[in-house]
Structure formats: structure tokens, C-alpha cells
Design a protein around this motif. Structure first.
Motif, PDB file in Angstrom:
ATOM      1  N   TRP A  80      27.368  42.017  75.411  1.00 34.10           N
ATOM      2  CA  TRP A  80      26.799  40.672  75.473  1.00 34.10           C
ATOM      3  C   TRP A  80      26.154  40.397  76.828  1.00 34.10           C
ATOM      4  N   GLU A 110      24.480  37.772  64.940  1.00 35.85           N
ATOM      5  CA  GLU A 110      25.316  38.872  65.376  1.00 35.85           C
ATOM      6  C   GLU A 110      25.104  40.059  64.452  1.00 35.85           C
ATOM      7  N   ILE A 165      33.076  38.362  63.103  1.00 35.29           N
ATOM      8  CA  ILE A 165      31.629  38.463  63.296  1.00 35.29           C
ATOM      9  C   ILE A 165      30.935  37.637  62.231  1.00 35.29           C
TER      10      ILE A 165
END
Length: 517
Positions: A511, A448, A411
Motif C-alpha cells: 500500500w 482492491e 478484501i
């Protein structure tokens, strides 16, 4: 020439030219070299020699610069510790590196260090700023006797340990070679077009890769303005006051700067170049920034393992072409740099079919020597001269590199890398967690955000209470950027026919929703 050779050259030919401006000092190259030399002599007086590790834990300052150059003079190895690390991570870095000396800033950093339970037995701690240590930085410099003894150094000697979070759950140190650092500084920055009269604003934490951004000016004698801790208002004030010509930001910083600039206009007409990277920037953000800042822009793609030696650059010419009718270019990371060979290979290091995704692999003189004390992980990523970056990508017919996925579900939140297993290992310690998985979800500000999906134990009835306990646990044991911003609860997680957890299915659902705030 090595880093120390450039430093000594600058002292000889530009002793009065301002090299660094920090919150507390304006230092010419002569003074930077002199202070660094005194620190090097003092370190040798403490028994530090070639190959010994000297760590620093602080926000950015001229002391950070002087320690870097002092290590370059005597062949010591500099290890930066991110001031946002939790005490357990600081303890690991000190122990793993076997640091002999730690330079720590008073305040938050010193308080974190005081919570470290163990470390090298013979660690000498030097404080600066408002601190409570026995050794004071300025007194150490003042008491230094004579010049340092300069050992013989070569391009393969190690200059720095740059720690990056590892998939095993603990930070791992990339060994940067003297020659790799210079190769990176000279050739990466050459491609930005930075000139000796440029004024660069440094806003990124120099514990890791950005130390090369902080010290790139040693190769051409230009000026660096150091922002101790980033704020958009502070950055704009420095650009205006110091007539800054170039700056490096991550996308979240650009967002903050654009908001602040809209609210409080500043004279930033001196700004010529903005370099951004470490995380994707949306085409909309790039367009907005280009219009509001009125300067050239570049995007850099690289990694810690490459000693900053950027693998690809999206140039200003690429940006102009994208903004004038080819927006798809902005979804790429640019073309390979002059000093890096980039290929898309399969797991056997064989080329994939054109247009197909594969491992992004890099070959360059900037590559690290390996991971400190991790031979197996080194062997896994350095293969036949190639670095396996861990990213999956495509090289299109025009030579643009497009990153399509990241192995191990790494991430990128703001400018920081987070590996899910690090967070999973901490949260799984809670007695009420039956199973969980961690991954990144869309976040408009940070790119993110860390999300945890948890299967609670059968006796859990209050999800809100458990969520609060998990956040508290994470804050106690993780860096701030690793703490989940969202924790959801489910009855079960999907599995494949072999029983393997299908994390991708869970992540893809988030997502696809695109409703994450």
C-alpha cells in the motif's frame, strides 16, 4: 404487514401497473402475484412447507423475483447461490442449507451445477431458460393446481438464507427474519426518497443482499427494470429506453458507465438518484460521476448481517457540502440511519474514547437472527443485542462514521467480499508452496485486488511456471473474484517475537508503494 401482505395489496389496487421489466417480460403487479402464487402452490405440491429451503442459481430475472415472493407466501426459506461460485462452493451451500428444491438457469449456471459432486439426496431441480432439466419452470407453473395454503407467519419466521463468505473458508448463511426484511425495505428505501412513480434499474447480483434492492418496490408499488448481467452500455440503454429514475451501482460499475457515456452519449436526463456502496469510492470518482450523471448521489454502508438495513448513509446533502469545499466528508460512510443505532465499542462492548477507533457495532430490528448452523460464530458477532460488524471505525464530532480498517483483512474487490484464508487454504494445497499470505492491494478499477505473496519450496526454480499453476488451481476451486490478480515470490515472510506471521507488514509495504496496476 409482511412481504406477502404487500404483494397481495399491490395485486388488489395496482393489478395493471407495471412492476417488473426483464429481458423476456413486462409484468404488472397482478401477474407477478398470480405467477408467484402458482409457483408457491407448485412448491407445496412438491412437499415444500414452512421452514423448507428453496435455492436459486441464476442471473437476475423475473423468475428470481417470483421465487422470492413464492417463498414469502408459504413460509419457505429462499437461499440464493451466486452464479460465479465454484462447484465446491455450490455443493457446500446446497448441503449446508439442506435445500429441497433448486431453481437453476440454463447455460453457465446449469453447467456449474452439473459439476457439483454431491448435495442433498432429495433435491428437486427445476430449470428455466434453455436448460436440460426434467422439470421446466413454466410447465411447473402451468400445472399448479389451486391456490397455495398460506401458513401463519410472524415477524420472527425466517424468509431467507443469504450466504456470505466466512473466515473459516466456506460461505455462511445469514438468517433473515420476515420482520427484518420489511424493516429494511421500508426504512432504508424511505431514506432514499424513492416514490411510487420511480423506475429503478437493478444491476447487482440478487443471489445475496441485492435481492432486497430487486424487491424493494413491493412496499410502494414502483417499477424495477432488471438487467440480467451488468454491462455499462446495456445499463445506459435501459436508462434511456425505460426512463429510469434511480439505480444502484458499485464504484467499478460507475467507472464503466462514465467511460461508456463519454464514448457514446445517451439521454439519461430521467436519472434522479444513484446509490452506490459495497466498496469505497474515491472523492475523484464521486466528483466525476456527479458532473457526468447530473443527478443526486447517496452512499450506503451496511452488511449481509443487517438484511441490507443500511447502518449509515452519506446523503445527497452531504455530497453537495463535500463538493462545495468540504472534501473530507467523502472519506466517510455518512451518518447512522434512522433505524440503526451505531456505536464504536471495544471488545468488551464498552465505549471507546471519543475520536478513537474501535469496533463498529450496530443495534437494529433489521439484524439477522444468526448464522445457519453456526452457533459459535453467531455468538461471536451478536452480543447483547449488538452486531459486531468486524469493521473498525470512528464516529467523529459531526456524527460521520469513518471506517479505518477491516478485521481479518477482508478484501473488497468490486462488489465482492474475499477473505484471505479462503484463498490461502486453496493455494497452500500446492506441493510447491512452502508458506504464503493473501491480502488486498490497491487497484484503480476494483478498489482492491487479491494478492498472494508466496514462499516457494526449496526445489522451485521456475517462478513463472509455479505462478501459472497456482492461478489454474485457484480458478478450479475458487470463485472468479477470489482468484489472485497478483502472485509474488519471496524468500521468507516476516514474523514477530512469538513466531506469528506479520501479514500487516507485508500488506502495508504494497500500500505504501502505491504502484500496483
Amino acid at each position: 404487514m409482511l412481504v406477502r401482505d404487500y404483494l397481495m395489496r399491490n395485486r388488489e389496487i395496482w393489478p395493471e401497473r407495471i412492476a417488473y421489466i426483464s429481458e423476456t417480460a413486462r409484468l404488472g403487479w397482478g401477474e407477478v402475484a398470480d405467477r408467484s402464487s402458482r409457483l408457491a402452490a407448485a412448491l407445496q405440491g412438491l412437499g415444500i412447507g414452512k421452514g423448507d429451503v428453496v435455492a436459486s442459481m441464476s442471473y437476475d430475472s423475473h423468475e428470481v423475483v417470483e421465487l422470492w415472493y413464492a417463498c414469502s407466501l408459504i413460509g419457505a426459506i429462499r437461499a440464493g447461490i451466486n452464479p460465479r461460485y465454484a462447484p465446491a462452493e455450490v455443493e457446500h451451500l446446497l448441503t449446508d442449507s439442506n435445500a429441497r428444491v433448486l431453481l437453476v438457469e440454463g447455460g453457465d449456471c446449469e453447467q456449474t451445477f452439473d459439476r457439483v459432486k454431491a448435495g442433498p439426496a432429495d433435491l428437486t431441480v427445476i430449470g428455466f431458460g434453455r436448460h436440460q432439466r426434467t422439470y421446466d419452470y413454466e410447465q411447473v407453473l402451468a400445472s399448479a393446481i389451486g391456490d397455495p395454503v398460506l401458513p401463519v407467519l410472524g415477524v420472527d419466521d425466517i424468509l431467507a438464507l443469504s450466504y456470505t463468505t466466512g473466515t473459516t473458508g466456506l460461505p455462511k448463511g445469514a438468517l433473515w427474519r420476515q420482520g427484518g426484511v420489511i424493516e429494511s425495505l421500508v426504512k432504508s428505501w424511505m431514506q432514499t426518497g424513492v416514490q411510487p412513480d420511480d423506475v429503478y434499474l437493478h444491476c447487482l447480483p440478487a443471489a445475496g443482499v441485492p435481492v432486497c434492492w430487486l424487491t424493494h418496490n413491493v412496499v410502494n408499488g414502483s417499477r424495477v427494470v432488471i438487467q440480467r448481467k451488468f454491462s455499462a452500455a446495456g445499463a445506459l440503454e435501459l436508462i434511456e429506453a425505460e426512463r429510469v429514475t434511480s439505480v444502484g451501482w458499485v464504484p467499478t460499475m460507475m467507472l464503466d458507465v462514465l467511460s461508456e457515456l463519454a464514448a457514446t452519449p445517451r439521454d439519461i436526463s430521467s436519472l434522479r438518484l444513484v446509490v452506490y456502496g459495497t466498496a469505497p469510492a474515491t472523492p475523484a470518482l464521486v466528483r466525476q460521476a456527479s458532473q457526468a450523471l447530473g443527478c443526486q448521489m447517496q452512499q450506503w454502508y451496511g452488511s449481509t448481517e443487517g438484511t441490507l438495513g443500511c447502518y449509515a448513509i452519506l446523503s445527497w446533502e452531504d455530497h453537495r457540502e463535500a463538493l462545495n469545499g468540504k472534501p473530507e466528508i467523502l472519506s466517510s460512510s455518512g451518518r447512522p440511519t434512522l433505524h440503526c443505532e451505531v456505536r464504536i465499542l471495544d471488545d468488551d462492548l464498552q465505549p471507546v474514547e471519543p475520536g478513537q477507533a474501535g469496533n463498529i457495532c450496530v443495534r437494529s430490528a433489521t439484524l439477522m437472527a444468526g448464522y445457519h448452523n453456526r452457533p459459535e460464530e453467531t455468538a461471536a458477532v451478536l452480543r447483547d443485542g449488538w452486531l459486531m460488524t468486524g469493521d473498525l471505525g470512528i464516529l467523529d464530532s459531526d456524527g460521520y462514521l469513518r471506517i479505518v480498517d477491516r478485521k481479518n483483512f477482508m478484501i473488497i474487490t468490486g462488489s465482492y467480499n474475499v477473505y484471505p484464508i479462503v484463498v490461502e487454504n486453496v493455494l497452500a494445497d500446492h506441493r510447491s508452496v512452502h508458506e504464503l499470505c493473501v491480502f488486498g492491494i490497491p487497484d484503480e478499477r476494483w478498489g482492491e485486488a487479491v494478492c498472494a505473496v508466496v514462499v516457494p519450496a526449496a526445489d522451485v526454480t521456475d517462478h513463472d511456471a509455479l505462478r501459472a499453476e497456482l492461478v489454474t488451481l485457484a480458478r478450479d476451486r475458487l470463485a472468479k473474484f477470489e482468484v489472485p490478480k497478483r502472485i509474488d515470490f519471496v524468500d521468507e515472510l516476516p514474523r514477530g517475537t512469538t513466531g506469528k506471521l506479520l501479514k500487516r507488514l507485508v500488506r502495508d509495504e504494497y500500500w505504501e508503494k502505491k504502484d500496483i496496476v
